[in-house]
Design an enzyme around this catalytic site. Structure first.
Site, PDB file in Angstrom:
ATOM      1  N   TYR A 139       0.826  -1.207   0.000  1.00 21.91           N
ATOM      2  CA  TYR A 139       0.000   0.000   0.000  1.00 21.91           C
ATOM      3  C   TYR A 139       0.864   1.264   0.000  1.00 21.91           C
ATOM      4  O   TYR A 139       0.463   2.299  -0.518  1.00 21.91           O
ATOM      5  CB  TYR A 139      -0.872   0.051   1.261  1.00 21.91           C
ATOM      6  CG  TYR A 139      -2.111  -0.801   1.229  1.00 21.91           C
ATOM      7  CD1 TYR A 139      -2.040  -2.184   1.113  1.00 21.91           C
ATOM      8  CD2 TYR A 139      -3.366  -0.222   1.349  1.00 21.91           C
ATOM      9  CE1 TYR A 139      -3.178  -2.963   1.111  1.00 21.91           C
ATOM     10  CE2 TYR A 139      -4.516  -0.993   1.354  1.00 21.91           C
ATOM     11  CZ  TYR A 139      -4.417  -2.362   1.236  1.00 21.91           C
ATOM     12  OH  TYR A 139      -5.554  -3.127   1.248  1.00 21.91           O
ATOM     13  N   LYS A 186       3.511 -15.129   2.539  1.00 18.29           N
ATOM     14  CA  LYS A 186       3.749 -15.841   1.279  1.00 18.29           C
ATOM     15  C   LYS A 186       5.258 -16.042   1.185  1.00 18.29           C
ATOM     16  O   LYS A 186       5.928 -15.580   0.243  1.00 18.29           O
ATOM     17  CB  LYS A 186       3.196 -14.996   0.110  1.00 18.29           C
ATOM     18  CG  LYS A 186       3.146 -15.708  -1.228  1.00 18.29           C
ATOM     19  CD  LYS A 186       2.076 -16.794  -1.306  1.00 18.29           C
ATOM     20  CE  LYS A 186       2.218 -17.571  -2.608  1.00 18.29           C
ATOM     21  NZ  LYS A 186       1.328 -18.761  -2.662  1.00 18.29           N
ATOM     22  N   ASP A 218      -2.480 -18.489   0.935  1.00 21.28           N
ATOM     23  CA  ASP A 218      -3.478 -19.213   0.135  1.00 21.28           C
ATOM     24  C   ASP A 218      -4.101 -20.333   0.968  1.00 21.28           C
ATOM     25  O   ASP A 218      -5.319 -20.537   0.970  1.00 21.28           O
ATOM     26  CB  ASP A 218      -2.887 -19.737  -1.187  1.00 21.28           C
ATOM     27  CG  ASP A 218      -1.524 -20.396  -1.028  1.00 21.28           C
ATOM     28  OD1 ASP A 218      -0.938 -20.348   0.068  1.00 21.28           O
ATOM     29  OD2 ASP A 218      -1.037 -20.982  -2.027  1.00 21.28           O
ATOM     30  N   ASP A 242      -6.173  -7.216   4.745  1.00 27.05           N
ATOM     31  CA  ASP A 242      -7.349  -6.621   4.107  1.00 27.05           C
ATOM     32  C   ASP A 242      -8.245  -7.727   3.555  1.00 27.05           C
ATOM     33  O   ASP A 242      -9.448  -7.769   3.804  1.00 27.05           O
ATOM     34  CB  ASP A 242      -6.894  -5.681   2.989  1.00 27.05           C
ATOM     35  CG  ASP A 242      -8.063  -5.075   2.241  1.00 27.05           C
ATOM     36  OD1 ASP A 242      -9.037  -4.664   2.904  1.00 27.05           O
ATOM     37  OD2 ASP A 242      -8.014  -5.025   0.991  1.00 27.05           O
ATOM     38  N   ASP A 246     -12.185  -9.419   5.232  1.00 28.73           N
ATOM     39  CA  ASP A 246     -13.503  -9.479   4.579  1.00 28.73           C
ATOM     40  C   ASP A 246     -14.022 -10.919   4.597  1.00 28.73           C
ATOM     41  O   ASP A 246     -15.205 -11.175   4.833  1.00 28.73           O
ATOM     42  CB  ASP A 246     -13.430  -9.003   3.116  1.00 28.73           C
ATOM     43  CG  ASP A 246     -13.698  -7.497   2.964  1.00 28.73           C
ATOM     44  OD1 ASP A 246     -13.311  -6.737   3.871  1.00 28.73           O
ATOM     45  OD2 ASP A 246     -14.285  -7.097   1.941  1.00 28.73           O
TER      46      ASP A 246
HETATM   47  C1  IPM Z   1     -10.136  -1.478   4.439  1.00 32.27           C
HETATM   48  C2  IPM Z   1     -10.302  -0.933   3.042  1.00 32.27           C
HETATM   49  C3  IPM Z   1      -9.100  -0.083   2.655  1.00 32.27           C
HETATM   50  C4  IPM Z   1      -7.870  -0.974   2.699  1.00 32.27           C
HETATM   51  C5  IPM Z   1      -9.210   0.611   1.273  1.00 32.27           C
HETATM   52  C6  IPM Z   1     -10.456   1.422   1.141  1.00 32.27           C
HETATM   53  C7  IPM Z   1      -8.002   1.430   0.981  1.00 32.27           C
HETATM   54  O1  IPM Z   1     -10.519  -1.969   2.138  1.00 32.27           O
HETATM   55  O2  IPM Z   1      -9.962  -0.682   5.381  1.00 32.27           O
HETATM   56  O3  IPM Z   1     -10.237  -2.694   4.615  1.00 32.27           O
HETATM   57  O4  IPM Z   1      -7.587  -1.690   1.739  1.00 32.27           O
HETATM   58  O5  IPM Z   1      -7.187  -0.940   3.720  1.00 32.27           O
HETATM   59 MN    MN Z   2     -10.859  -3.878   3.084  1.00 31.85          MN
END
Ligand code: IPM
Ligand code: MN
Ligand code: NAD
Length: 363
Positions: A139, A186, A218, A242, A246
């Protein structure tokens, strides 16, 4: 002295869920002071920059920051990228405030337990915390496009110090939980992952009571679906954290449920547990749900505000040492889920305001 909270609702469903989190905070304690300002696309539209100086200043003088979400299709093509909400506001805030330790707990609330087979595996229901490094990695490496336009480059970079400080945070948290850390990487391909392993093995010397293991990312993505209960503390770099968070979110029932805390400063065992009343704030942090601005449901009252509300509970716990109040919020969430007060992502018909109001009335 009341604790000062900078409220940054942002874009899409950000303002909808943040309003409910503030409602709940006001219901649970009178000891907070709120100041709201623009961030993200909303700030860009109003001022030409997604993170106006005023907004950054407000965050710096606050004891903690509560953020909704930023970004959306309206701003995806904004150039240069420093003016896009995600880069110009969110990543910049994380960097400038040095919020290096991003805690993303994922556990299943009892009432949601039967709702899906993947919430269970051989080791029981999901109850883990992802400790995601938040100010380094790909990032924040160099990003550029070759002049020809035929090639683009993103660089992943980590220093020993960046790895060490977030690793210490993960080990401290592990001591308060099941005393295991799985470092996800990784290392079969990436040099940065190999550096992570080296540093982790050094840091481990100070935490002989904690068991450390390594897993390739993975495999981890698969193991989370196969048997999420096998994990307790997952420590990982920025981008893997990240993605895995999710995934973990959906395993608990909905991404809309997942809270997060992004912390800076020395994060010690004591700071994470007690919160000393004489010390305020206990640790500076930015609190936001894991999800984004969800443009597909924005403005429809469908957003699940629980990720934002539980982020507010994390703020009380970590930044202000108000554990009792945080418990009250978490218990209220459990009780309303039990009674079927659920937004559409959880199969219910309640609106964002119904859910927020229902938590507020219970606390
Ligand atoms: C998160 C989001 C951010 C990230 C994006 C919006 C830059 O997906 O906070 O999880 O990737 O960190
Ligand atoms: Mn995210
Ligand atoms: P997203 O998290 O916004 O949405 C993914 C899916 O989950 C969508 O179908 C959405 O409706 C659903 N969802 C998310 N939050 C929900 C909630 N609280 N209640 C019910 N359903 C919910 O991810 P995306 O669609 O990939 O990204 C949309 C925008 O948000 C992009 O511009 C992205 O850059 C931005 N984003 C911002 C942040 C942040 O500010 N922290 C985080 C992630 C994405």
């Amino acid at each position: 002295m009341p604790h000062k909270i900078a409220v940054l609702p942002g874009d899409g469903i950000g303002p909808e869920v943040t309003a409910e989190a503030v409602k709940v905070l006001k219901a649970v304690t009178g000891d907070l002071e709120f100041e709201e300002t623009l961030v993200g696309g909303a700030a860009y539209d109003a001022t030409g920059h997604p993170l106006p100086d005023e907004t950054l200043k407000l965050c710096r003088k606050a004891d903690a920051v509560l953020l909704g979400a930023v970004g959306g299709p309206k701003w995806d093509a904004v150039e240069p990228k420093e003016l896009r909400p995600e880069v110009g506001a969110l990543l910049t805030l994380r960097k400038k405030l040095d919020l290096y330790a991003n805690l993303r707990p994922a556990r299943i609330f009892k009432p949601l337990m039967d709702a899906s087979p993947i919430r269970f595996g051989p080791s029981g229901p999901i109850d883990l915390i992802i400790v995601r490094e938040l100010t380094g990695g790909i990032y924040f490496g160099d990003h550029y496009r070759q002049r020809s336009g035929e090639e683009a480059v993103d660089t992943c970079r980590y220093t020993r110090e960046q790895i060490r400080r977030v690793a210490e945070c993960a080990f401290e948290i592990a001591r308060l939980r099941k005393k295991t850390v799985v470092c996800v990487d990784k290392a079969n391909v990436l040099e940065t992952s190999r550096l992570w392993r080296e540093v982790l093995n050094e840091v481990k010397d100070d935490y002989k009571d904690v068991e450390l293991s390594f897993m390739l990312v993975d495999n981890c993505a698969m193991q989370l679906v196969r048997d999420p209960g096998q994990f307790d503390v997952i420590l990982t770099e920025n981008m893997f954290g990240d993605i895995l968070s999710d995934e973990a979110g959906q395993i608990t029932g909905s991404l809309g449920l997942l809270p997060s805390a992004s912390l800076s400063g020395a994060i010690s065992d004591r700071r994470l547990t007690l919160g000393d009343a004489d010390e305020s704030p206990v640790v500076f942090g930015l609190y936001e749900p894991v999800h984004g601005s969800a443009p597909d449901i924005a403005g429809q009252g469908k957003a699940n505000p629980l990720g934002a509300i539980l982020s507010a509970a994390m703020m009380l716990r970590y930044s202000f040492g108000m554990d009792a109040e945080a418990d009250v919020i978490e218990n209220a969430v459990e009780s309303l889920l039990e009674q079927g007060v659920r937004t559409p992502d959880l199969g219910g018909t309640a609106t964002t305001e119904d859910v927020g109001g229902s938590v507020a009335s219970r606390v």
